[in-house]
Design a protein around this motif. Structure first.
Motif, PDB file in Angstrom:
ATOM      1  N   ILE A  19       0.840  -1.200   0.000  1.00  0.00           N
ATOM      2  CA  ILE A  19       0.000   0.000   0.000  1.00  0.00           C
ATOM      3  C   ILE A  19       0.876   1.251   0.000  1.00  0.00           C
ATOM      4  CG2 ILE A  19      -1.636   1.372   1.360  1.00  0.00           C
ATOM      5  CD1 ILE A  19      -2.877  -1.250   2.330  1.00  0.00           C
ATOM      6  N   ASP A  20       1.844   1.290   0.902  1.00  0.00           N
ATOM      7  CA  ASP A  20       2.730   2.458   1.014  1.00  0.00           C
ATOM      8  C   ASP A  20       3.551   2.654  -0.258  1.00  0.00           C
ATOM      9  OD1 ASP A  20       1.774   2.790   3.575  1.00  0.00           O
ATOM     10  OD2 ASP A  20       3.466   1.762   4.530  1.00  0.00           O
ATOM     11  N   LYS A  31       1.337   4.011  -3.137  1.00  0.00           N
ATOM     12  CA  LYS A  31       1.006   5.420  -2.882  1.00  0.00           C
ATOM     13  C   LYS A  31       2.207   6.318  -3.159  1.00  0.00           C
ATOM     14  CE  LYS A  31      -1.496   6.178   0.908  1.00  0.00           C
ATOM     15  NZ  LYS A  31      -1.997   5.994   2.304  1.00  0.00           N
ATOM     16  N   SER A  32       3.399   5.843  -2.805  1.00  0.00           N
ATOM     17  CA  SER A  32       4.605   6.645  -3.049  1.00  0.00           C
ATOM     18  C   SER A  32       4.932   6.744  -4.533  1.00  0.00           C
ATOM     19  CB  SER A  32       5.800   6.048  -2.292  1.00  0.00           C
ATOM     20  OG  SER A  32       6.188   4.801  -2.848  1.00  0.00           O
ATOM     21  N   TYR A  79       0.011   6.309  -6.989  1.00  0.00           N
ATOM     22  CA  TYR A  79      -1.305   5.670  -7.049  1.00  0.00           C
ATOM     23  C   TYR A  79      -2.180   6.154  -5.890  1.00  0.00           C
ATOM     24  CZ  TYR A  79       0.556   2.418 -10.520  1.00  0.00           C
ATOM     25  OH  TYR A  79       1.105   1.872 -11.654  1.00  0.00           O
ATOM     26  N   ILE A  80      -3.463   6.263  -6.153  1.00  0.00           N
ATOM     27  CA  ILE A  80      -4.431   6.676  -5.130  1.00  0.00           C
ATOM     28  C   ILE A  80      -5.110   5.428  -4.581  1.00  0.00           C
ATOM     29  CG2 ILE A  80      -6.560   7.957  -4.682  1.00  0.00           C
ATOM     30  CD1 ILE A  80      -5.761   9.805  -7.018  1.00  0.00           C
ATOM     31  N   HIS A  81      -4.967   5.213  -3.280  1.00  0.00           N
ATOM     32  CA  HIS A  81      -5.600   4.051  -2.655  1.00  0.00           C
ATOM     33  C   HIS A  81      -7.073   4.349  -2.424  1.00  0.00           C
ATOM     34  CE1 HIS A  81      -5.818   1.019   0.903  1.00  0.00           C
ATOM     35  NE2 HIS A  81      -6.120   0.437  -0.238  1.00  0.00           N
ATOM     36  N   PHE A 126      -6.383   0.541  -6.496  1.00  0.00           N
ATOM     37  CA  PHE A 126      -5.506   1.708  -6.616  1.00  0.00           C
ATOM     38  C   PHE A 126      -5.706   2.340  -7.990  1.00  0.00           C
ATOM     39  CE2 PHE A 126      -3.726  -0.996  -3.451  1.00  0.00           C
ATOM     40  CZ  PHE A 126      -3.115  -0.161  -2.524  1.00  0.00           C
TER      41      PHE A 126
END
Length: 402
Positions: A133-134, A137-138, A141-143, A378
């Motif tokens: 997930i992290d 996002k880095s 990508y939008i969770h 995502f």
């Protein structure tokens, strides 16, 4: 050195995907044949000529000429390799833009939590799931969060999966094991095949749709699945032979009645137990009354597809008029035992509601599955149109959940 490939061959694709640790049916080459209204792209990354990542991308067309790229239960990639992930994402964005897409949506088959139904409240996030997930996002990508409801995402986020080994059957719930013994005595039988059972499959699904007031799939869709997976897709039907069943039950009733007459004065407790058996058999005969002259009556069905190390139990239906013969439990058990014998590792029983308090969860829990809670979807926005789509999607969910 990495090379991005936008036309991986079917053999290469399935050879990699089928053996990947996180493999999923929705990332098989043939899945695009099932989703025939989507444009498929079979992409991958090679290092020194060897595939190290793949993704089946489905280009979905929407009204007003809008398009987006969707990767169901993928990509199949090492998310811990930052360099590889960035290379893949950069090329994925270029490809999606070239196909006129306003966004990319992916739904990695990575577990956020894994637990038994009764252990949900004590479950903890997996370290790998949180890291992915992290990492995504880095990378921009939008969770889309961790929704509970099955229909709040394209694929269910909560899935019941049975681990297949020599302990599986013994780990069934006690009530299920007792029920399966009764089912065998009651004469429920199973056959498997393909196209010859399409009508039975679709009729059982129609009964389920009507009973639950839901829309599932039709005969044409089931045929598409059989066409796409000719070697691994099968339909299973549970059936009765009513004339023979009634003869057997009637003979047993008569035998038990004679025995009760002999012992009722000297052994009232035993006579009571025998009378309960007689009443149970009579209820079975009553359940068969409408089909008493038929040689064969289908009472349940299921379509399953094998891919990689997993057996996917996709669609099931049954006729509740014959609930005492428990067709669904019998079919699930039959396929699980068959799959263990063939060496498969998992039986994917499909999605459940995240609350784990619905009838579907209670049914699947009988087989003692693990609940795999995935990390969710995502998005990678590629155009201002993404905001418009996202607003419309949220409104749709809001209306549906009223």
């Amino acid at each position: 050195m990495y090379t991005f490939v936008d036309n991986v061959t079917e053999f290469e694709f399935n050879e990699f995907a089928g053996n990947h640790e996180k493999t999923h049916l929705l990332q098989s080459y043939q899945w695009a044949q099932v989703k025939s209204t989507y444009k498929p792209l079979y992409v991958g990354v090679k290092e020194d000529g060897k595939l190290i990542a793949t993704a089946l991308i489905l280009i979905r067309s929407l009204p007003l000429g809008l398009k987006f790229a969707y990767i169901p239960r993928g990509p199949l990639i090492d998310f811990t390799n930052q360099e590889l992930l960035k290379f893949f994402s950069d090329n994925l964005k270029k490809l999606a833009k070239a196909n006129g897409c306003f966004m990319i949506r992916m739904d990695p088959g990575i577990a956020y939590k894994v637990y038994k139904v009764e252990e949900k409240d004590d479950s903890e996030e997996t370290e790998y799931g949180q890291n992915v997930i992290d990492t995504l996002k880095s990378n921009g990508y939008i969770h889309r969060g961790l929704p509970l409801k099955m229909h709040d995402s394209f694929q269910p986020r909560f899935v019941a999966i049975v681990n297949l080994d020599d302990t599986t059957i013994n780990n069934y719930q006690t009530r299920l094991k007792s029920s399966l013994r009764r089912i065998q005595k009651r004469g429920t039988k199973i056959e498997s095949g393909t196209y010859q059972f399409l009508d039975e499959m679709s009729s059982m699904i129609k009964l389920t749709e009507s009973r639950k007031n839901v829309s599932l799939r039709n005969r044409d869709y089931f045929k598409q699945l059989l066409d796409a997976y000719p070697e691994t897709a099968e339909i299973y039907i549970a059936y009765l032979t009513p004339k023979k069943n009634i003869e057997v039950f009637t003979k047993e009733i008569n035998s038990l009645t004679i025995e009760v007459d002999k012992i009722k004065d000297n052994s009232p407790k035993k006579a009571h137990r025998l009378n309960e058996q007689i009443n149970s058999l009579k209820s079975l005969v009553e359940e068969l009354e409408d089909v008493k002259d038929e040689e064969k009556t289908v009472i349940g069905s299921m379509l399953k597809i094998d891919f990689g190390h997993t057996v996917n139990l996709l669609y099931a239906g049954n006729d509740v008029k014959f609930s005492k013969f428990s067709p669904q439990e019998f079919i699930y058990d039959h396929i699980i035992k068959e799959s263990i014998a063939k060496g498969y590792k998992y039986a994917d029983m499909g999605g459940v509601e995240g609350s784990l308090d619905d009838g579907l969860t209670f049914f699947k829990a009988k087989f003692n599955p693990e609940i795999v809670e995935y990390i969710g979807e995502f998005d990678m926005p590629l155009s201002f149109k993404y905001k418009l789509f996202n607003f419309a999607w949220k409104m749709r969910l809001k209306l549906r959940n009223r």
